[in-house]
Design a protein around this motif. Structure first.
Motif, short mmCIF file in Angstrom:
data_model
loop_
_atom_site.label_atom_id
_atom_site.label_comp_id
_atom_site.label_asym_id
_atom_site.label_seq_id
_atom_site.Cartn_x
_atom_site.Cartn_y
_atom_site.Cartn_z
N ALA A 24 1.91 -42.70 -32.16
CA ALA A 24 0.66 -43.23 -32.56
C ALA A 24 0.50 -44.33 -32.26
CB ALA A 24 0.41 -42.73 -33.76
N GLU A 25 0.92 -45.10 -32.52
CA GLU A 25 0.42 -46.61 -31.78
C GLU A 25 0.29 -46.90 -30.56
OE1 GLU A 25 -0.10 -49.32 -33.80
OE2 GLU A 25 0.24 -48.79 -36.23
N ALA A 26 1.01 -45.73 -29.73
CA ALA A 26 1.38 -46.21 -28.20
C ALA A 26 -0.13 -46.00 -27.48
CB ALA A 26 2.29 -45.69 -27.32
N LEU A 27 -0.61 -44.79 -28.39
CA LEU A 27 -1.86 -44.07 -28.11
C LEU A 27 -3.70 -44.90 -28.52
CD1 LEU A 27 -0.96 -40.17 -28.55
CD2 LEU A 27 -1.25 -41.41 -26.07
N ALA A 31 -8.75 -51.86 -28.19
CA ALA A 31 -9.17 -53.13 -28.45
C ALA A 31 -8.48 -53.53 -29.61
CB ALA A 31 -10.70 -52.18 -29.06
N SER A 32 -7.92 -52.33 -30.49
CA SER A 32 -7.25 -52.40 -31.08
C SER A 32 -5.74 -53.00 -31.37
CB SER A 32 -7.31 -50.70 -32.27
OG SER A 32 -6.25 -50.08 -31.92
N THR A 33 -5.44 -52.99 -29.81
CA THR A 33 -3.51 -52.64 -29.54
C THR A 33 -3.87 -54.42 -29.00
OG1 THR A 33 -4.05 -51.74 -27.89
CG2 THR A 33 -3.09 -50.89 -30.32
N ALA A 34 -4.38 -55.68 -29.02
CA ALA A 34 -4.45 -56.48 -28.49
C ALA A 34 -3.66 -57.36 -28.73
CB ALA A 34 -5.87 -56.98 -28.69
N TRP A 36 0.14 -57.12 -29.44
CA TRP A 36 1.03 -56.11 -29.81
C TRP A 36 2.18 -56.77 -30.45
CZ3 TRP A 36 2.01 -51.72 -29.30
CH2 TRP A 36 1.30 -50.61 -28.85
N THR A 37 2.46 -58.04 -30.23
CA THR A 37 3.67 -58.87 -31.00
C THR A 37 3.29 -58.56 -32.48
OG1 THR A 37 3.09 -60.61 -29.36
CG2 THR A 37 4.71 -61.12 -31.62
N LYS A 38 1.91 -58.89 -32.86
CA LYS A 38 1.50 -58.57 -34.19
C LYS A 38 1.91 -57.20 -34.84
CE LYS A 38 -2.27 -58.90 -37.65
NZ LYS A 38 -3.84 -59.46 -37.91
N ALA A 39 1.42 -56.17 -34.03
CA ALA A 39 1.41 -54.86 -34.26
C ALA A 39 2.61 -54.36 -34.26
CB ALA A 39 0.79 -53.68 -33.15
N ILE A 40 3.56 -55.07 -33.21
CA ILE A 40 5.36 -54.50 -34.18
C ILE A 40 5.37 -55.12 -35.28
CG2 ILE A 40 7.57 -55.23 -33.07
CD1 ILE A 40 6.51 -54.81 -29.57
#
Length: 263
Positions: A24-27, A31-34, A36-40
């Motif tokens: 889900a994160e990879a797809l 704009a919402s995955t600019a 990635w460090t924060k997302a991880i």
């Protein structure tokens, strides 16, 4: 029927949740995955490492060519189906890659069903009809040999096909059946001398095959002004007469070819 991954309890359920979350994160939209460090960091807040867990059991392979990648995928799929009770699936957005894998599996007698289907022109029935249409368009050694060497041809045996190819079809392409016969007769002598008895027998064998082929395929000539219905009828009759009879229409590809011819 079960959901994939299976909604079991325990370890498999935990890994399944991690896999779904990672996908889900990879797809997500770019704009919402600019960041990635924060997302991880957000993914790891609940404890554990959902990225490592989501990738558990997956293998990344880099192949130099598409053909090499297809060969590897086919080998892995073959290994999978050799395990009793196990099924395998190939998921790819590339239909050409899927057909390459399908062809590799076919060499081992493994018929892979494609949810996207296959072009009729690439199926045995479609290839047979295309070969006959090519011969009708222009008589020649290449389309004739392609027809003879098609796996569905039972009108001629391997020795007969070899005799005709060797004695009547090599060199400049013959323009018609009579040209093939003249070449066969010309080959009865070499350097002014009559060839050996075994060569004469091979030429006689080729003559017999030419007679049978002309009887089956002669209707394909002179079709320039034929209607589509006449084309379909002649192609179907020739396809059946070359071998297998009505069995040429068996299977999904045969049924598709039959519908095309009946349209």
């Amino acid at each position: 029927m079960r959901a994939w991954p299976a909604r079991d309890t325990g370890e498999s359920a935990r890994l399944g949740r991690a896999r779904r979350r990672l996908i889900a994160e990879a797809l997500k939209p770019p704009a919402s995955t600019a960041d990635w460090t924060k997302a991880i960091d957000e993914m790891r807040k609940g404890g554990g490492d959902p990225i490592a867990e989501g990738l558990e059991g997956l293998t990344a392979v880099t192949a130099r060519t598409e053909e090499a990648a297809a060969a590897l995928a086919a080998v892995l799929m073959r290994e999978g189906v050799e395990t009793a009770g196990q099924t395998v699936a190939l998921v790819t957005p590339d239909p050409l890659f899927a057909r390459r894998v399908q062809a590799r599996l076919g060499r081992w007698g493994l018929m892979a069903d494609s949810s996207a289907g296959s072009p009729l022109s690439e199926t045995p029935a479609g290839v047979r009809l295309a070969q006959l249409a090519q011969l009708a368009k222009a008589f020649g050694a290449v389309p004739l040999l392609a027809i003879l060497k098609h796996p569905w041809t039972t009108l001629a045996g391997p020795d007969e096909i070899e005799a005709l190819e060797r004695e009547g079809l090599r060199g400049a392409g013959p323009a018609d059946w009579d040209a093939v016969r003249r070449r066969l007769e010309a080959n009865r002598h070499r350097a002014g001398k009559r060839r050996k008895d075994e060569d004469q027998a091979r030429i006689d064998m080729a003559h017999g095959l030419v007679d049978r082929l002309e009887g089956v395929l002669s209707a394909l000539t002179g079709m320039d002004d034929a209607t589509p219905a006449e084309w379909a009828r002649v192609l179907c009759e020739a396809a059946e007469a070359l071998g297998e009879g009505v069995e040429v229409w068996r299977g999904p590809d045969g049924a598709s070819a039959a519908r095309l011819m009946a349209a």
